[in-house]
Design a protein around this motif. Structure first.
Motif, PDB file in Angstrom:
ATOM      1  N   PHE A   1      15.316   9.454  -6.384  1.00 42.69           N
ATOM      2  CA  PHE A   1      13.948   9.578  -6.151  1.00 42.69           C
ATOM      3  C   PHE A   1      13.131   8.055  -6.408  1.00 42.69           C
ATOM      4  O   PHE A   1      13.638   7.067  -6.855  1.00 42.69           O
ATOM      5  N   ARG A   2      12.262   7.958  -6.024  1.00 45.44           N
ATOM      6  CA  ARG A   2      11.268   6.563  -6.319  1.00 45.44           C
ATOM      7  C   ARG A   2       9.896   6.770  -6.592  1.00 45.44           C
ATOM      8  O   ARG A   2       9.087   7.900  -5.699  1.00 45.44           O
ATOM      9  N   PHE A   3       9.349   5.995  -7.301  1.00 43.00           N
ATOM     10  CA  PHE A   3       7.825   5.979  -7.681  1.00 43.00           C
ATOM     11  C   PHE A   3       7.372   4.670  -7.143  1.00 43.00           C
ATOM     12  O   PHE A   3       8.242   3.547  -7.416  1.00 43.00           O
ATOM     13  N   ALA A   4       6.726   4.616  -6.121  1.00 42.82           N
ATOM     14  CA  ALA A   4       6.239   3.577  -5.321  1.00 42.82           C
ATOM     15  C   ALA A   4       4.751   3.269  -5.394  1.00 42.82           C
ATOM     16  O   ALA A   4       4.195   3.136  -4.251  1.00 42.82           O
ATOM     17  N   PRO A   5       4.378   2.578  -6.661  1.00 45.99           N
ATOM     18  CA  PRO A   5       2.744   2.190  -6.798  1.00 45.99           C
ATOM     19  C   PRO A   5       2.594   0.818  -5.964  1.00 45.99           C
ATOM     20  O   PRO A   5       3.575   0.077  -5.652  1.00 45.99           O
ATOM     21  N   SER A   6       1.539   0.743  -5.470  1.00 49.76           N
ATOM     22  CA  SER A   6       0.934  -0.672  -4.925  1.00 49.76           C
ATOM     23  C   SER A   6       0.119  -1.305  -6.088  1.00 49.76           C
ATOM     24  O   SER A   6      -0.883  -0.721  -6.583  1.00 49.76           O
ATOM     25  N   PRO A   7       0.618  -2.366  -6.544  1.00 49.95           N
ATOM     26  CA  PRO A   7       0.061  -3.168  -7.835  1.00 49.95           C
ATOM     27  C   PRO A   7      -1.362  -3.915  -7.411  1.00 49.95           C
ATOM     28  O   PRO A   7      -1.341  -4.954  -7.385  1.00 49.95           O
TER      29      PRO A   7
ATOM     30  N   MET B   1       7.458  -1.651  -5.999  1.00 47.02           N
ATOM     31  CA  MET B   1       6.278  -2.383  -6.153  1.00 47.02           C
ATOM     32  C   MET B   1       5.956  -2.457  -4.374  1.00 47.02           C
ATOM     33  O   MET B   1       6.667  -3.305  -3.605  1.00 47.02           O
ATOM     34  N   GLU B   2       5.001  -1.602  -3.773  1.00 50.46           N
ATOM     35  CA  GLU B   2       4.489  -1.883  -2.517  1.00 50.46           C
ATOM     36  C   GLU B   2       3.425  -2.793  -2.526  1.00 50.46           C
ATOM     37  O   GLU B   2       2.064  -2.359  -2.634  1.00 50.46           O
ATOM     38  N   ASP B   3       3.756  -4.032  -2.498  1.00 50.71           N
ATOM     39  CA  ASP B   3       2.974  -5.134  -2.493  1.00 50.71           C
ATOM     40  C   ASP B   3       2.877  -6.125  -1.295  1.00 50.71           C
ATOM     41  O   ASP B   3       2.999  -7.418  -1.462  1.00 50.71           O
TER      42      ASP B   3
ATOM     43  N   SER C   1       4.007  -3.626   7.413  1.00 51.77           N
ATOM     44  CA  SER C   1       2.638  -2.563   7.193  1.00 51.77           C
ATOM     45  C   SER C   1       3.237  -1.551   6.352  1.00 51.77           C
ATOM     46  O   SER C   1       4.588  -1.579   6.084  1.00 51.77           O
ATOM     47  N   TYR C   2       2.477  -0.764   5.771  1.00 50.05           N
ATOM     48  CA  TYR C   2       3.010   0.337   4.927  1.00 50.05           C
ATOM     49  C   TYR C   2       3.925   1.230   5.583  1.00 50.05           C
ATOM     50  O   TYR C   2       5.320   1.368   5.022  1.00 50.05           O
ATOM     51  N   HIS C   3       3.791   1.532   6.803  1.00 45.93           N
ATOM     52  CA  HIS C   3       4.825   2.488   7.430  1.00 45.93           C
ATOM     53  C   HIS C   3       6.079   2.075   7.626  1.00 45.93           C
ATOM     54  O   HIS C   3       7.055   2.549   7.375  1.00 45.93           O
TER      55      HIS C   3
ATOM     56  N   SER D   1       7.374  -0.561   6.095  1.00 47.21           N
ATOM     57  CA  SER D   1       8.321  -1.240   5.116  1.00 47.21           C
ATOM     58  C   SER D   1       8.681   0.159   4.208  1.00 47.21           C
ATOM     59  O   SER D   1       9.635   0.121   3.612  1.00 47.21           O
ATOM     60  N   VAL D   2       7.824   1.164   4.203  1.00 40.13           N
ATOM     61  CA  VAL D   2       8.346   2.389   3.162  1.00 40.13           C
ATOM     62  C   VAL D   2       9.583   2.971   3.778  1.00 40.13           C
ATOM     63  O   VAL D   2      10.363   3.430   3.205  1.00 40.13           O
ATOM     64  N   VAL D   3       9.431   3.090   5.262  1.00 46.62           N
ATOM     65  CA  VAL D   3      10.365   3.751   5.866  1.00 46.62           C
ATOM     66  C   VAL D   3      11.942   2.826   5.811  1.00 46.62           C
ATOM     67  O   VAL D   3      13.094   3.533   5.555  1.00 46.62           O
TER      68      VAL D   3
ATOM     69  N   VAL E   1       8.857  11.853  -3.280  1.00 46.68           N
ATOM     70  CA  VAL E   1       7.756  12.743  -4.182  1.00 46.68           C
ATOM     71  C   VAL E   1       6.532  11.768  -4.204  1.00 46.68           C
ATOM     72  O   VAL E   1       6.608  10.683  -4.597  1.00 46.68           O
ATOM     73  N   ARG E   2       5.430  12.201  -3.565  1.00 46.08           N
ATOM     74  CA  ARG E   2       4.144  11.577  -3.556  1.00 46.08           C
ATOM     75  C   ARG E   2       3.140  12.641  -3.183  1.00 46.08           C
ATOM     76  O   ARG E   2       3.375  13.629  -2.987  1.00 46.08           O
ATOM     77  N   GLY E   3       1.984  11.909  -3.172  1.00 43.28           N
ATOM     78  CA  GLY E   3       0.654  12.882  -3.081  1.00 43.28           C
ATOM     79  C   GLY E   3       0.299  13.421  -1.796  1.00 43.28           C
ATOM     80  O   GLY E   3       0.868  12.833  -0.602  1.00 43.28           O
TER      81      GLY E   3
ATOM     82  N   ASP F   1      -2.173  13.357   0.120  1.00 47.72           N
ATOM     83  CA  ASP F   1      -2.767  12.371   0.997  1.00 47.72           C
ATOM     84  C   ASP F   1      -1.844  11.694   1.854  1.00 47.72           C
ATOM     85  O   ASP F   1      -2.483  11.084   2.869  1.00 47.72           O
ATOM     86  N   LEU F   2      -0.577  11.695   1.682  1.00 46.17           N
ATOM     87  CA  LEU F   2       0.421  11.038   2.486  1.00 46.17           C
ATOM     88  C   LEU F   2       1.376  12.136   3.309  1.00 46.17           C
ATOM     89  O   LEU F   2       2.119  11.591   3.978  1.00 46.17           O
ATOM     90  N   PHE F   3       0.912  13.318   3.200  1.00 46.91           N
ATOM     91  CA  PHE F   3       1.586  14.366   4.122  1.00 46.91           C
ATOM     92  C   PHE F   3       1.531  13.982   5.589  1.00 46.91           C
ATOM     93  O   PHE F   3       2.804  14.095   6.040  1.00 46.91           O
TER      94      PHE F   3
HETATM   95  N1  GLU Z   1       2.421   2.683  -2.119  1.00 47.87           N
HETATM   96  C1  GLU Z   1       1.811   3.958  -2.079  1.00 47.87           C
HETATM   97  C2  GLU Z   1       0.600   4.272  -3.073  1.00 47.87           C
HETATM   98  O1  GLU Z   1       0.462   3.638  -3.830  1.00 47.87           O
HETATM   99  C3  GLU Z   1       2.606   5.120  -2.231  1.00 47.87           C
HETATM  100  C4  GLU Z   1       3.582   5.301  -0.887  1.00 47.87           C
HETATM  101  C5  GLU Z   1       4.675   6.243  -0.740  1.00 47.87           C
HETATM  102  O2  GLU Z   1       4.737   6.806  -2.123  1.00 47.87           O
HETATM  103  O3  GLU Z   1       5.257   6.649   0.191  1.00 47.87           O
HETATM  104  O4  GLU Z   1      -0.220   5.139  -2.453  1.00 47.87           O
END
Ligand code: GLU
Length: 293
Positions: A11-17, A47-49, A207-209, A211-213, A225-227, A229-231
């Motif tokens: 699993f990963r938690f991936a916040p943007s600082p 860190m999605e920076d 871009s987000y798309h 790098s996340v992939v 596992v994320r909110g 809003d990213l469905f």
């Molecule tokens: N970095 C994104 C955010 O902080 C989350 C991206 C993801 O979990 O795929 O909203």
């Protein structure tokens, strides 16, 4: 990495600082941790920076402090996207060579003006699931010579996925396995709903798309596992995974924490920050209760 580690769910938690974390992030981190624990899996922090103007070392430090305070146990060190721009660029290059990505030159203002003029004449411009207008088709239709000329003149540009061409090349229907708080089971992906998404920004080499992939695959993530809003963004992620021959994780989109008016919490609008709750001496159990766990 040992064989046992490789077989465990990841699993990963991936916040943007790019701001202080709020209760919505705490919920996401807790759910990631709880699901990792329940499945005997591992939890990573990323860190999605990629946005170097908005992301700062101070916000990153704040995230580590919040994780410690919330007693979230993640495997050190965190992966920092800003340290991997070369990898994202190399992948982008392969997509450019396959003719699946093109340079786009219109500014946001120019796009807006075109859409407004079109709609003033009674037309209805296609919009993506977030409500933004699709990118106009002109740049997609430029010849190689015209592209070369504009790039050669140093024109500011982003790189966009030619979504229709990509879907035609794949020729297969895409879907994903969803276990979250909304619709579950096999979800049909609809990447065309997004138009031609940006894979590399004019002000950032990814871009987000994209790098996340790539990161989800490189880090062997089995469960995203994320909110919620990213469905819908998952449709784009599935398309990129298929184009790049990457495995598809299982997706779990969880509910969002909203304020009293039902609005999603946001960093920029100064919503209940974890740092303030920490300063007030709230316990982990107290925060779990606040987010409804
Ligand atoms: N970095 C994104 C955010 O902080 C989350 C991206 C993801 O979990 O795929 O909203």
């Amino acid at each position: 990495m040992t064989t046992t580690q490789r077989q465990k769910p990841v699993f990963r938690f991936a916040p943007s600082p790019n701001g202080p974390l709020h209760l919505g992030h705490a919920l996401s981190a807790f759910i990631n941790q709880d699901m990792a624990k329940a499945s005997g899996g591992r939890l990573l922090l990323r860190m999605e920076d990629i946005d170097l103007t908005r992301c700062t070392p101070d916000f990153e430090t704040g995230i580590y402090q919040d994780m410690d305070w919330l007693e979230i146990d993640w495997e050190k060190p965190a992966r920092r996207q800003s340290e991997h721009f070369g990898e994202y660029q190399a992948t982008l290059q392969t997509l450019i060579e396959r003719g699946l990505v093109y340079p786009s030159f219109m500014t946001r203002g120019e796009v807006k003006a075109e859409v407004t003029a079109f709609e003033a004449n009674g037309g209805s411009w296609p919009r993506d699931p977030d409500g933004s207008p699709h990118y106009p088709p002109h740049d997609r239709g430029l010849t190689q010579a015209e592209r070369g000329e504009r790039l050669g003149s140093g024109a500011k540009h982003a790189w966009r996925l030619d979504t229709k061409r990509a879907l035609d090349e794949l020729g297969a229907k895409l879907d994903w396995a969803e276990t979250g708080d909304g619709e579950t089971g096999t979800i049909k992906a609809d990447p065309a709903a997004w138009g031609d998404v940006i894979l590399s920004r004019s002000d950032a080499p990814s871009s987000y798309h994209l790098s996340v992939v790539l990161d989800d695959a490189l880090q062997g993530i089995t469960h995203v596992v994320r909110g919620t809003d990213l469905f819908h963004a998952t449709s784009v992620h599935r398309l990129l995974q298929s184009l790049l021959g990457l495995p598809a994780p299982i997706y779990h989109h969880h509910r969002l924490i909203t304020d009293a008016s039902g609005r999603k919490l946001s960093k920029s609008e100064g919503d209940t920050g974890l740092a303030e709750l920490r300063a007030k001496g709230l316990s982990v159990a107290g925060v779990r209760q606040l987010v409804g766990l």
